[in-house]
Design an enzyme around this catalytic site. Structure first.
Site, PDB file in Angstrom:
ATOM      1  N   ASP A  13       0.810  -1.224   0.000  1.00 55.39           N
ATOM      2  CA  ASP A  13       0.000   0.000   0.000  1.00 55.39           C
ATOM      3  C   ASP A  13       0.842   1.273   0.000  1.00 55.39           C
ATOM      4  O   ASP A  13       0.436   2.301   0.555  1.00 55.39           O
ATOM      5  CB  ASP A  13      -0.971   0.021   1.203  1.00 55.39           C
ATOM      6  CG  ASP A  13      -1.871  -1.191   1.215  1.00 55.39           C
ATOM      7  OD1 ASP A  13      -2.225  -1.679   0.130  1.00 55.39           O
ATOM      8  OD2 ASP A  13      -2.213  -1.658   2.322  1.00 55.39           O
ATOM      9  N   LYS A  16       1.757   2.043  -5.106  1.00 58.23           N
ATOM     10  CA  LYS A  16       2.276   1.458  -6.354  1.00 58.23           C
ATOM     11  C   LYS A  16       1.313   1.720  -7.518  1.00 58.23           C
ATOM     12  O   LYS A  16       1.742   2.017  -8.628  1.00 58.23           O
ATOM     13  CB  LYS A  16       2.495  -0.063  -6.184  1.00 58.23           C
ATOM     14  CG  LYS A  16       3.511  -0.410  -5.107  1.00 58.23           C
ATOM     15  CD  LYS A  16       3.624  -1.907  -4.898  1.00 58.23           C
ATOM     16  CE  LYS A  16       2.375  -2.530  -4.301  1.00 58.23           C
ATOM     17  NZ  LYS A  16       2.075  -2.123  -2.920  1.00 58.23           N
ATOM     18  N   GLY A  40      -4.520  -4.443  -3.821  1.00 58.24           N
ATOM     19  CA  GLY A  40      -5.532  -3.408  -4.066  1.00 58.24           C
ATOM     20  C   GLY A  40      -4.778  -2.166  -4.461  1.00 58.24           C
ATOM     21  O   GLY A  40      -4.170  -1.524  -3.622  1.00 58.24           O
ATOM     22  N   HIS A  41      -4.751  -1.863  -5.757  1.00 55.92           N
ATOM     23  CA  HIS A  41      -3.966  -0.747  -6.268  1.00 55.92           C
ATOM     24  C   HIS A  41      -4.907   0.368  -6.718  1.00 55.92           C
ATOM     25  O   HIS A  41      -5.703   0.180  -7.626  1.00 55.92           O
ATOM     26  CB  HIS A  41      -3.062  -1.217  -7.415  1.00 55.92           C
ATOM     27  CG  HIS A  41      -2.022  -2.216  -6.973  1.00 55.92           C
ATOM     28  ND1 HIS A  41      -1.114  -2.779  -7.816  1.00 55.92           N
ATOM     29  CD2 HIS A  41      -1.751  -2.727  -5.749  1.00 55.92           C
ATOM     30  CE1 HIS A  41      -0.322  -3.607  -7.132  1.00 55.92           C
ATOM     31  NE2 HIS A  41      -0.711  -3.590  -5.872  1.00 55.92           N
ATOM     32  N   GLN A 222       2.033  -6.061  -3.121  1.00 60.89           N
ATOM     33  CA  GLN A 222       2.514  -6.152  -1.735  1.00 60.89           C
ATOM     34  C   GLN A 222       3.810  -5.331  -1.572  1.00 60.89           C
ATOM     35  O   GLN A 222       4.008  -4.362  -2.284  1.00 60.89           O
ATOM     36  CB  GLN A 222       2.709  -7.604  -1.286  1.00 60.89           C
ATOM     37  CG  GLN A 222       1.401  -8.388  -1.143  1.00 60.89           C
ATOM     38  CD  GLN A 222       0.833  -8.897  -2.453  1.00 60.89           C
ATOM     39  OE1 GLN A 222       1.505  -9.531  -3.236  1.00 60.89           O
ATOM     40  NE2 GLN A 222      -0.435  -8.622  -2.710  1.00 60.89           N
TER      41      GLN A 222
HETATM   42  P1  GDP Z   1      -0.787   0.239  -3.496  1.00 61.69           P
HETATM   43  O1  GDP Z   1      -1.372  -1.031  -2.998  1.00 61.69           O
HETATM   44  O2  GDP Z   1       0.685   0.341  -3.254  1.00 61.69           O
HETATM   45  O3  GDP Z   1      -1.147   0.531  -4.929  1.00 61.69           O
HETATM   46  O4  GDP Z   1      -1.433   1.406  -2.604  1.00 61.69           O
HETATM   47  P2  GDP Z   1      -2.998   1.565  -2.247  1.00 61.69           P
HETATM   48  O5  GDP Z   1      -3.697   2.023  -3.462  1.00 61.69           O
HETATM   49  O6  GDP Z   1      -3.517   0.354  -1.554  1.00 61.69           O
HETATM   50  O7  GDP Z   1      -2.909   2.675  -1.144  1.00 61.69           O
HETATM   51  C1  GDP Z   1      -2.329   3.939  -1.388  1.00 61.69           C
HETATM   52  C2  GDP Z   1      -3.375   5.017  -1.124  1.00 61.69           C
HETATM   53  O8  GDP Z   1      -2.743   6.266  -1.056  1.00 61.69           O
HETATM   54  C3  GDP Z   1      -4.416   5.134  -2.229  1.00 61.69           C
HETATM   55  O9  GDP Z   1      -5.629   5.529  -1.669  1.00 61.69           O
HETATM   56  C4  GDP Z   1      -3.848   6.239  -3.121  1.00 61.69           C
HETATM   57  O10 GDP Z   1      -4.856   6.933  -3.837  1.00 61.69           O
HETATM   58  C5  GDP Z   1      -3.216   7.135  -2.099  1.00 61.69           C
HETATM   59  N1  GDP Z   1      -2.045   7.879  -2.532  1.00 61.69           N
HETATM   60  C6  GDP Z   1      -1.025   7.488  -3.335  1.00 61.69           C
HETATM   61  N2  GDP Z   1      -0.075   8.458  -3.396  1.00 61.69           N
HETATM   62  C7  GDP Z   1      -0.518   9.464  -2.618  1.00 61.69           C
HETATM   63  C8  GDP Z   1       0.028  10.730  -2.251  1.00 61.69           C
HETATM   64  O11 GDP Z   1       1.137  11.124  -2.633  1.00 61.69           O
HETATM   65  N3  GDP Z   1      -0.722  11.501  -1.417  1.00 61.69           N
HETATM   66  C9  GDP Z   1      -1.931  11.112  -0.946  1.00 61.69           C
HETATM   67  N4  GDP Z   1      -2.582  11.932  -0.127  1.00 61.69           N
HETATM   68  N5  GDP Z   1      -2.462   9.941  -1.266  1.00 61.69           N
HETATM   69  C10 GDP Z   1      -1.768   9.107  -2.082  1.00 61.69           C
HETATM   70  P1  IMO Z   2      -0.898  -4.268  -2.159  1.00 60.26           P
HETATM   71  O1  IMO Z   2      -0.461  -4.856  -3.490  1.00 60.26           O
HETATM   72  C1  IMO Z   2      -0.978  -4.579   2.179  1.00 60.26           C
HETATM   73  C2  IMO Z   2      -0.984  -8.629   3.881  1.00 60.26           C
HETATM   74  C3  IMO Z   2      -2.237  -9.101   4.616  1.00 60.26           C
HETATM   75  C4  IMO Z   2      -1.634 -10.101   5.578  1.00 60.26           C
HETATM   76  C5  IMO Z   2      -0.500 -10.731   4.776  1.00 60.26           C
HETATM   77  C6  IMO Z   2      -0.887 -12.071   4.129  1.00 60.26           C
HETATM   78  O2  IMO Z   2      -2.193  -3.562  -2.233  1.00 60.26           O
HETATM   79  O3  IMO Z   2       0.189  -3.471  -1.555  1.00 60.26           O
HETATM   80  P2  IMO Z   2      -2.422 -12.738   2.079  1.00 60.26           P
HETATM   81  O4  IMO Z   2      -3.873 -12.479   1.824  1.00 60.26           O
HETATM   82  O5  IMO Z   2      -1.504 -12.221   1.043  1.00 60.26           O
HETATM   83  O6  IMO Z   2      -2.151 -14.182   2.409  1.00 60.26           O
HETATM   84  O7  IMO Z   2      -2.117 -11.930   3.437  1.00 60.26           O
HETATM   85  O8  IMO Z   2      -0.154  -9.795   3.788  1.00 60.26           O
HETATM   86  N1  IMO Z   2      -1.214  -8.146   2.502  1.00 60.26           N
HETATM   87  C7  IMO Z   2      -1.160  -6.861   2.137  1.00 60.26           C
HETATM   88  N2  IMO Z   2      -0.998  -5.734   2.863  1.00 60.26           N
HETATM   89  N3  IMO Z   2      -1.076  -4.484   0.837  1.00 60.26           N
HETATM   90  C8  IMO Z   2      -1.212  -5.600   0.092  1.00 60.26           C
HETATM   91  O9  IMO Z   2      -1.183  -5.578  -1.270  1.00 60.26           O
HETATM   92  C9  IMO Z   2      -1.297  -6.850   0.733  1.00 60.26           C
HETATM   93  N4  IMO Z   2      -1.457  -8.128   0.301  1.00 60.26           N
HETATM   94  C10 IMO Z   2      -1.384  -8.903   1.397  1.00 60.26           C
HETATM   95  O10 IMO Z   2      -2.877  -8.050   5.269  1.00 60.26           O
HETATM   96  O11 IMO Z   2      -1.045  -9.454   6.687  1.00 60.26           O
HETATM   97 MG    MG Z   3      -2.927  -1.692  -1.775  1.00 60.57          MG
END
Ligand code: GDP
Ligand code: IMO
Ligand code: MG
Length: 434
Positions: A13, A16, A40-41, A222
């Site tokens: 998270d 990415k 979850g991207h 991840q």
């Molecule tokens: P990922 O799994 O690495 O793709 O990240 P996620 O999408 O799960 O979580 C990142 C969250 O931060 C999302 O809600 C993005 O929209 C948000 N985000 C990404 N970059 C920035 C930033 O520079 N500033 C803010 N405020 N939000 C951001």
């Molecule tokens: P993105 O790509 C954050 C965490 C889960 C749990 C552990 C194992 O959005 O960054 P799993 O379901 O993979 O067997 O869970 O890894 N986890 C993540 N945490 N971002 C993710 O993906 C994750 N994918 C798995 O919360 O602790």
């Molecule tokens: Mg994510």
């Protein structure tokens, strides 16, 4: 040819999705190579928010998308995503590996049963069946995308797996879940029919693309601390999340990789269980969680927040060979002062600079912090105009923080993200190699 891998450097998270979407405008192919629908991207474009779980984050730029062999694919999630994106006018141009393993309902049943059984050692999985799918792959019980297209093989494998999984669920885990072989077969045959147009040997697709001088972006899911070898075992996920996983997960050799970009959130967030040395369980942690809207994209769980951990970042630099960093959420840190960076751990009265392997030792690591002055809390419109003007218009303290992280990691932060939107991004210098 030019290839660039994007990986998460913390607990996932990191942003990415946003960074891959941003870079995808300059790419020809965007490829997922590991993980599954646990990812979850998030991508924000205008007033729309897209949360992608399996489709690569190049879909909104209408790039060629590849889901390679190292990904575990839940066909129901993928078909739903294809249908949703098509409904929004982004019909994906997708190649799905014939060798990718599929996640079926019994994997999710087993994920839940295993978590319950593990008790205190559970990792708080996303319950999407990721661990059991990778387990089947390695134990050679797996069902692959190519099997969905072959009724006879499918039936043979599903008959065996249904008997085995039911026995494990009932007798080992005392679960009430029921595996329905007939229904599984019907569903898998339907999945096969619907996915058939996308199925390809994606190693060849990527190899040809690179031979033809195309730019290929590899999108990690991840993050480093969740890697099954290099992360905090057993609290991570079941795949390798490091850059090296591209070779096995996409079927290309190491010589074809030109650069690795690590995405780093300006602070730490963690969804799921396990120790996080820099976690803030106080009011500052709650403020970070609220201000950063830190809720799990897949499960909606609150993300635990804390200061950035440079011990983890140094590990990320080492195992990934990072050539560049993208630092995200610099805007969110605005208004916090002082800001802390964990530079070492203290373990049993000793200072250590690397992560111990043993869980008990890691759990006892206390962060040793450096403090820096914070920068003001600004509204998104101010951050957007800063992004437009460029790096030098960032608050001085923010630049000092970024430059200190560069100094510690010895990696340049060429992209600075200051908001969710595409244009809330500062591009300091070229990240594409060659
Ligand atoms: P990922 O799994 O690495 O793709 O990240 P996620 O999408 O799960 O979580 C990142 C969250 O931060 C999302 O809600 C993005 O929209 C948000 N985000 C990404 N970059 C920035 C930033 O520079 N500033 C803010 N405020 N939000 C951001
Ligand atoms: P993105 O790509 C954050 C965490 C889960 C749990 C552990 C194992 O959005 O960054 P799993 O379901 O993979 O067997 O869970 O890894 N986890 C993540 N945490 N971002 C993710 O993906 C994750 N994918 C798995 O919360 O602790
Ligand atoms: Mg994510």
């Amino acid at each position: 040819m030019s290839s660039l891998i994007v990986v998460g450097c913390q607990w996932g998270d990191e942003g990415k999705g946003k960074i891959v979407d941003y870079l995808a405008s300059q790419a020809d192919y965007v490829t997922r190579f590991q993980g599954g629908s646990n990812a979850g991207h998030t991508i924000n474009v205008g007033n729309e928010t897209y949360k992608l779980r399996l489709l690569p984050s190049g879909v909104l730029h209408r790039k060629k998308l590849v889901i390679a062999n190292g990904v575990v694919v839940d066909p129901a999630v993928l078909l739903q995503e294809i249908s949703d994106l098509t409904g929004h006018g982004y019909a994906p141009d997708l190649a799905l590996s014939d060798r990718a393993h599929v996640t079926l309902s019994y994997h999710q049943m087993l994920d839940a049963a295993e978590e319950k059984f593990k008790g205190a050692l559970r990792s708080g999985t996303t319950l999407r069946g990721i661990g059991p799918t990778y387990t089947d792959k390695v134990a050679r019980y797996g069902i692959r995308v190519c099997d969905l297209l072959d009724a006879e093989t499918l039936k043979q494998k599903l008959t065996q797996n249904s008997i085995l999984k039911q026995k494990i669920l009932t007798s080992v885990y005392e679960s009430d879940s029921r595996v329905d072989e007939r229904q599984l077969l019907d569903t898998c045959l339907r999945f096969g029919k619907e996915l058939q147009p996308y199925v390809a040997d994606t190693s060849i697709v990527l190899s040809n693309a690179l031979d033809n001088g195309k730019r290929v972006l590899f999108e990690g899911a991840q993050g480093l601390m969740l890697d099954v070898d290099h992360g905090l075992y057993p609290f991570g996920t079941s795949s390798n999340t490091v850059a090296g996983a591209v070779c096995t997960g996409a079927g290309i050799g190491p010589g074809r990789i030109n650069g690795v970009l690590g995405v780093v959130k300006a602070y730490t967030s963690r969804v799921g269980a396990g120790p996080v040395p820099t976690e803030l369980t106080d009011e500052i942690g709650s403020r970070l969680q609220e201000k950063g809207k830190e809720f799990g994209t897949v499960t909606g769980r609150r993300r635990r927040c804390g200061w950035v951990d440079a011990v983890a970042l140094r590990l990320a630099v080492r195992v990934n060979s990072l050539s560049t960093m993208a630092l995200t959420k610099v805007d969110t840190l605005g208004g916090f002062s002082p800001i802390k960076i964990c530079v070492e751990y203290e373990l049993d009265g000793r200072r250590i600079t690397e992560q111990p392997a043993a869980l008990r030792e890691y759990s006892n690591c206390k962060p040793v912090y450096e403090e820096m002055e914070g920068w003001p809390d600004l509204p998104p419109s101010d951050w957007a105009s800063i992004a437009k003007k460029g790096y030098s218009s960032l608050p001085t303290q923010a630049r000092s923080y970024i430059e200190r992280l560069e100094e510690i990691t010895k990696v340049p932060a060429k992209i600075i993200s200051v908001g969710e939107a595409r244009n809330a991004t500062i591009h300091r210098s070229e990240v594409w190699p060659g």
